[in-house]
Scaffold this motif. Structure first.
Motif, mmCIF file in Angstrom:
data_model
loop_
_atom_site.group_PDB
_atom_site.id
_atom_site.type_symbol
_atom_site.label_atom_id
_atom_site.label_comp_id
_atom_site.label_asym_id
_atom_site.label_seq_id
_atom_site.Cartn_x
_atom_site.Cartn_y
_atom_site.Cartn_z
ATOM 1 N N GLN A 247 -4.901 42.681 -35.821
ATOM 2 C CA GLN A 247 -3.583 43.137 -35.387
ATOM 3 C C GLN A 247 -3.177 42.454 -34.079
ATOM 4 O OE1 GLN A 247 -3.849 47.390 -35.175
ATOM 5 N NE2 GLN A 247 -3.500 47.687 -37.357
ATOM 6 N N LEU A 248 -4.128 42.332 -33.156
ATOM 7 C CA LEU A 248 -3.849 41.664 -31.884
ATOM 8 C C LEU A 248 -3.514 40.201 -32.108
ATOM 9 C CD1 LEU A 248 -3.796 41.712 -28.780
ATOM 10 C CD2 LEU A 248 -6.264 41.203 -28.821
ATOM 11 N N TYR A 249 -4.279 39.530 -32.980
ATOM 12 C CA TYR A 249 -4.003 38.129 -33.279
ATOM 13 C C TYR A 249 -2.612 37.967 -33.870
ATOM 14 C CZ TYR A 249 -9.084 37.539 -32.759
ATOM 15 O OH TYR A 249 -10.359 37.523 -32.291
ATOM 16 N N LEU A 250 -2.228 38.864 -34.767
ATOM 17 C CA LEU A 250 -0.913 38.787 -35.391
ATOM 18 C C LEU A 250 0.195 38.978 -34.360
ATOM 19 C CD1 LEU A 250 0.728 38.568 -38.001
ATOM 20 C CD2 LEU A 250 0.449 41.017 -38.306
ATOM 21 N N LEU A 251 0.009 39.916 -33.429
ATOM 22 C CA LEU A 251 1.005 40.159 -32.379
ATOM 23 C C LEU A 251 1.169 38.932 -31.494
ATOM 24 C CD1 LEU A 251 2.901 42.087 -30.876
ATOM 25 C CD2 LEU A 251 0.919 42.881 -29.569
ATOM 26 N N ILE A 252 0.069 38.290 -31.123
ATOM 27 C CA ILE A 252 0.143 37.087 -30.286
ATOM 28 C C ILE A 252 0.895 35.980 -31.020
ATOM 29 C CG2 ILE A 252 -1.229 35.285 -29.188
ATOM 30 C CD1 ILE A 252 -3.383 37.379 -28.668
ATOM 31 N N CYS A 253 0.625 35.828 -32.314
ATOM 32 C CA CYS A 253 1.337 34.813 -33.094
ATOM 33 C C CYS A 253 2.839 35.057 -33.095
ATOM 34 C CB CYS A 253 0.799 34.801 -34.531
ATOM 35 S SG CYS A 253 -0.878 34.173 -34.714
ATOM 36 N N ILE A 254 3.266 36.300 -33.261
ATOM 37 C CA ILE A 254 4.691 36.628 -33.274
ATOM 38 C C ILE A 254 5.335 36.341 -31.918
ATOM 39 C CG2 ILE A 254 6.344 38.510 -33.528
ATOM 40 C CD1 ILE A 254 4.473 39.726 -35.616
ATOM 41 N N LEU A 255 4.641 36.679 -30.835
ATOM 42 C CA LEU A 255 5.171 36.416 -29.484
ATOM 43 C C LEU A 255 5.334 34.915 -29.253
ATOM 44 C CD1 LEU A 255 3.189 39.022 -27.350
ATOM 45 C CD2 LEU A 255 5.590 39.116 -28.039
ATOM 46 N N MET A 256 4.389 34.120 -29.712
ATOM 47 C CA MET A 256 4.499 32.668 -29.541
ATOM 48 C C MET A 256 5.654 32.107 -30.357
ATOM 49 S SD MET A 256 0.639 31.128 -29.203
ATOM 50 C CE MET A 256 0.040 31.815 -30.722
ATOM 51 N N ILE A 257 5.925 32.687 -31.524
ATOM 52 C CA ILE A 257 7.063 32.226 -32.331
ATOM 53 C C ILE A 257 8.374 32.493 -31.603
ATOM 54 C CG2 ILE A 257 8.341 32.665 -34.456
ATOM 55 C CD1 ILE A 257 5.662 33.190 -35.816
ATOM 56 N N ILE A 258 8.501 33.679 -31.023
ATOM 57 C CA ILE A 258 9.734 34.017 -30.287
ATOM 58 C C ILE A 258 9.913 33.084 -29.092
ATOM 59 C CG2 ILE A 258 10.860 35.815 -28.945
ATOM 60 C CD1 ILE A 258 9.456 37.871 -30.740
ATOM 61 N N THR A 259 8.825 32.840 -28.361
ATOM 62 C CA THR A 259 8.895 31.928 -27.222
ATOM 63 C C THR A 259 9.282 30.521 -27.666
ATOM 64 O OG1 THR A 259 7.140 33.225 -26.177
ATOM 65 C CG2 THR A 259 7.626 31.071 -25.229
ATOM 66 N N GLY A 260 8.767 30.093 -28.791
ATOM 67 C CA GLY A 260 9.103 28.777 -29.313
ATOM 68 C C GLY A 260 10.573 28.620 -29.636
ATOM 69 N N ARG A 261 11.227 29.717 -30.109
ATOM 70 C CA ARG A 261 12.649 29.642 -30.398
ATOM 71 C C ARG A 261 13.468 29.465 -29.112
ATOM 72 N NH1 ARG A 261 9.993 29.155 -33.597
ATOM 73 N NH2 ARG A 261 10.934 27.098 -33.480
ATOM 74 N N VAL A 262 13.040 30.110 -28.035
ATOM 75 C CA VAL A 262 13.734 29.950 -26.752
ATOM 76 C C VAL A 262 13.595 28.513 -26.263
ATOM 77 C CG1 VAL A 262 13.801 30.726 -24.353
ATOM 78 C CG2 VAL A 262 13.377 32.380 -26.182
ATOM 79 N N ILE A 263 12.400 27.943 -26.398
ATOM 80 C CA ILE A 263 12.167 26.565 -25.970
ATOM 81 C C ILE A 263 13.030 25.607 -26.786
ATOM 82 C CG2 ILE A 263 10.428 24.730 -25.932
ATOM 83 C CD1 ILE A 263 8.379 26.851 -25.229
ATOM 84 N N THR A 264 13.196 25.882 -28.066
ATOM 85 C CA THR A 264 14.013 25.025 -28.931
ATOM 86 C C THR A 264 15.452 24.934 -28.434
ATOM 87 O OG1 THR A 264 12.639 25.590 -30.837
ATOM 88 C CG2 THR A 264 14.804 24.684 -31.306
#
Length: 812
Positions: A247-264
């Motif tokens: 569950q923790l790994y999945l949450l970290i993955c989702i947070l990195m995806i959101i951050t990646g959209r901001v960087i884009t």
């Protein structure tokens, strides 16, 4: 009369802040005419010559189909009305309007023929759903009406509503927009066509036979059908509930995806700022922007492929995927073991294993694609539309929106069409595996009859069928790729030309072109891959369908909610008017009643097909009696748990099945917790211990696939040892010594006599000499007990048993 109104020209395409009306009328009507008249005419011709006719009583005529036809007629009427209104306001008529009107009317008339041929005939495995030609025709018609939004500021269109003519044209455009949208939606649903395979309908109704074509699945059924049911079944394995680290790994993955959209979003803005700073006079050195840009690039990587985020979330996702895979595979295997004996009899093991492998692998992939590819790409596209609208102009946002709409609609339409080819591939793939597995499992029979070349030929034939389906699947994928490239490149061309035009007018700056080009560069790969991801998800959902079908197989034999464990005291067995049948016209057992007192041996004899083996399967609750009751120590076996029932019964079957493992494992299977001495003692009782010790590897000898390394007698004695080790309260011997030689049979019979002592035993026998000492013998014939008693009593009677005994004596 000129071709274009007002002495204008067919080109340029863009005039007075809008698309040329003359060019659009000519181009769109010509393309639609070509699609439905030329390509649709070819489809009608092929159907007319090669398709089979649907029976009249299987055709449907629902309200939505009638609406579909009415809307098509309304479009023809609208075009006639439009040319009348043009004739009133313009004299003479321009050639583009006359040409377009003729093309539009002819296109919709031909579409009637295409609809009719698809309703009345079917080609091969065609099922519900219109063909690609009609879907493309309705999609293009709806898209063409949306192109009017691009010319919002053009005086050649009707948006200002400043004249009576513009008001009339706007009203007709609204009518066309509504009608084409409805036709597009109804076209996807295809209300006038069967909602499942026509051949399945035929096979379900045997009164109206047609060509003997094997049943097929609904190939055109959308993979998104019953998606809620699919998610309900798979969600417990997709989301790692009850496990903190995944569950923790999945949450970290989702947070990195959101951050990646901001960087884009920030990378094109930083590129614009760098160019504008360097373009000043004097130029400024944008060290801060360059450092920010470099930092974002390190995090984002090259289109997200080699980014720090991508590498980290890939490593974390592996653990989530492994958790999902383990839980799903274990649950599916448990479910398959709980399915009925009848279900396993009718399934092919190779196909089931293929379904399991494809389904479990695809479940992880579909979640990964949606989470890491589809959702981020859609977010990027939405941000792009909003950003172009706010940073450049509303026109850029509108162009991007229309291009994305066309892109998504085309992707969905072509992919849905492509779905049936993927399903055919899966079916052909299953057949390939089935033929290979069946041939290898029965290689002895193949060699006995010298049919190696026949089996290889059948296998090669199935591979050819699979490759043909694969080729069709690949061709459609190529069409989809061409369509995507056309839409993306066209959108980039229009936006680039428009941006350059505004820069020349001074409305925009050079940095805005860099912003546009950078943003498109970032979006080009994700946009091109969006279709690839969607296609992959479609393929994965198709692979999952077979696994979902396995999960949805109903467990025929279930423990009742209040079922308790079987309690053994006296070891008494009763059959009370037990009947069983698959078909009422042909009963297998009819009112069978008998009682076996504690410690007694009951023998069941009779000709083949009399129901002897069915009694054993009813005892083990592989089937439920149609009528009557089976009781052990007065307890109805349908009221107790299956686990406790099967623990109390030991079976030595006629056809021995051993695992492809060592002999030790196969004997210990009767009691996995036994000591080594207990296992060897059971082997001695079955007269197999000495033989095993003579093998070079002893108890570690691998028996091979289907125990091919052991003789028939050795396999039977291993099965006897396994049952002895189980130490059951009730013993069932299904011709347990049929594969043994005379000397070994005598030894094993003595061992079985010792083992069965004190246990209630049922012996199913073909040789009467093995049951002469039974306490009671019942004779079955056609599922009915025709005689019962001891051996001596039955021999004295003039009946079936006496005839069987005399026949056996003559053979001896």
């Amino acid at each position: 009369m000129g071709f274009c109104p007002g002495n204008s020209s067919l080109v340029p395409i863009w005039i007075n802040h809008g698309l040329s009306r003359c060019f659009m009328e000519t181009l769109i009507s010509s393309v639609m005419f070509f699609i439905v008249v030329v390509l649709g005419g070819i489809q009608v011709l092929v159907f007319w010559k090669r398709a089979l006719r649907r029976t009249q009583r299987f055709r449907t005529n629902p309200f939505w189909f009638r609406l579909q036809i009415f809307l098509s007629v309304a479009m023809i009427t609208q075009y006639i009305l439009r040319i009348v209104m043009y004739a009133v306001f313009f004299e003479p008529l321009s050639g583009d309007i006359e040409l377009a009107t003729c093309f539009y009317i002819a296109s919709y008339i031909v579409s009637f023929f295409v609809i009719a041929i698809e309703r009345t005939k079917f080609l091969g495995n065609q099922v519900h759903g219109h063909g690609f030609i009609l879907l493309l025709f309705w999609s293009l018609a709806f898209l063409s009406e949306n192109l009017a939004f691009v010319s919002w500021g053009s005086p050649h269109y009707w948006w200002k509503l400043d004249t009576q003519f513009h008001q009339a044209m706007f009203g007709l455009w609204v009518v066309r927009y509504v009608i084409t949208f409805c036709l597009f939606v109804l076209g996807l649903r295809a209300p006038g066509l069967p909602q499942k395979s026509y051949m399945l309908i035929i096979n379900e109704d045997a009164e109206d036979p047609i060509e003997k074509t094997p049943p097929t699945i609904a190939e055109n059924r959308s993979t998104w059908a019953n998606i809620v049911t699919k998610l309900r079944i798979l969600w417990p394995y997709i989301y790692p509930k009850g496990s903190f680290l995944p569950q923790l790994y999945l949450l970290i993955c989702i947070l990195m995806i959101i951050t990646g959209r901001v960087i884009t979003v920030y990378i094109p803005v930083l590129s614009k700022n760098i160019v504008e700073a360097l373009s000043r006079d004097p130029p400024l050195f944008p060290v801060r922007y360059i450092m920010y840009y470099l930092g974002c690039r390190v995090l984002q990587g090259n289109g997200g492929q080699y980014s720090m985020f991508a590498n980290v979330h890939f490593l974390l996702w592996v653990r989530v995927r492994q958790y999902t895979m383990k839980g799903l595979k274990a649950r599916l295997l448990d479910h398959l073991h709980n399915l009925s004996y009848r279900w396993h009899q009718n399934r092919n093991t190779g196909e089931v294993l293929r379904m399991m492998d494809r389904g479990t692998l695809s479940t992880n992939q579909v979640f990964g694609y949606i989470l890491f590819d589809i959702l981020p790409t859609l977010a990027d596209l939405f941000i792009a539309v909003v950003y172009f609208y706010s940073a450049l102009s509303a026109l850029f946002g509108l162009i991007m929106f229309l291009a994305l709409t066309l892109f998504i609609i085309g992707t969905v339409a072509v992919t849905e069409w492509r779905t049936k080819f993927r399903r055919r591939m899966n079916i052909k793939d299953n057949i390939v595996l089935h033929r290979a597995t069946d041939s290898l499992l029965n290689f002895e029979t193949v060699k006995h009859y010298n049919n190696q070349s026949f089996e290889v030929g059948r296998y090669r034939e199935s591979i050819t069928d699979f490759q043909l389906s694969e080729w069709h699947f690949t061709v459609v994928g190529g069409v989809l790729g061409f369509f995507h490239n056309f839409v993306v490149s066209g959108c980039l061309l229009i936006c680039s030309m428009l941006c350059a035009h505004y820069i020349c007018e001074g409305t925009l700056k050079v940095g805005d072109y860099v912003l546009l080009a950078t943003y498109f560069t970032q979006l080009y790969n994700p946009l091109s891959n969006l279709s690839l991801f969607y296609v992959k998800i479609q393929d994965i959902l198709i692979d999952i369908e077979n696994m979902i079908d396995l999960f949805e197989e109903k467990q025929e034999i279930k423990d009742e909610p209040d079922a308790c464990d079987l309690i053994i005291n006296n070891k008494k067995m009763e059959f009370d008017n037990v009947s069983f049948y698959y078909n009422k016209e042909k009963p297998i057992l009819h009112n069978v009643s008998f009682t076996v007192e504690p410690g007694q041996t009951l023998a069941i004899v009779g000709p083949s097909g009399s129901g002897k083996s069915t009694i054993i399967r009813l005892m083990m609750r592989f089937y439920e009696p149609t009528d009557g009751h089976i009781r052990l120590d007065g307890q109805d076996i349908s009221k107790v748990t299956q686990s406790s029932l099967r623990c109390a019964i030991g079976v030595v079957p006629q056809d021995t099945i051993l695992f492809n493992d060592n002999i030790r494992h196969n004997i210990r299977y009767g009691n996995m917790h036994c000591a080594l001495e207990e296992m060897e003692e059971a082997a001695k009782s079955a007269d197999i211990h000495v033989k095993i010790k003579s093998f070079p590897e002893g108890y570690d000898t691998i028996v091979g696939e289907r125990a091919i390394k052991l003789s028939g007698g050795e396999k039977q004695r291993v099965a006897i040892a396994r049952t002895i080790l189980k130490d059951p309260d009730f013993m069932i011997l299904d011709e347990a010594t049929s594969a043994l030689d005379h000397e070994t049979e005598e030894n094993v019979q003595r061992s079985l006599s010792n083992v069965c002592e004190g246990r209630t035993t049922i012996v199913v026998a073909h040789r009467l000499s093995t049951v002469v000492n039974a306490d009671k013998i019942i004779v079955l014939k056609d599922g009915i007990i025709v005689q019962q008693g001891r051996h001596e009593e039955l021999v004295e009677m003039d009946g079936t048993y006496a005839d069987m005994w005399k026949h056996e004596l003559r053979e001896t």
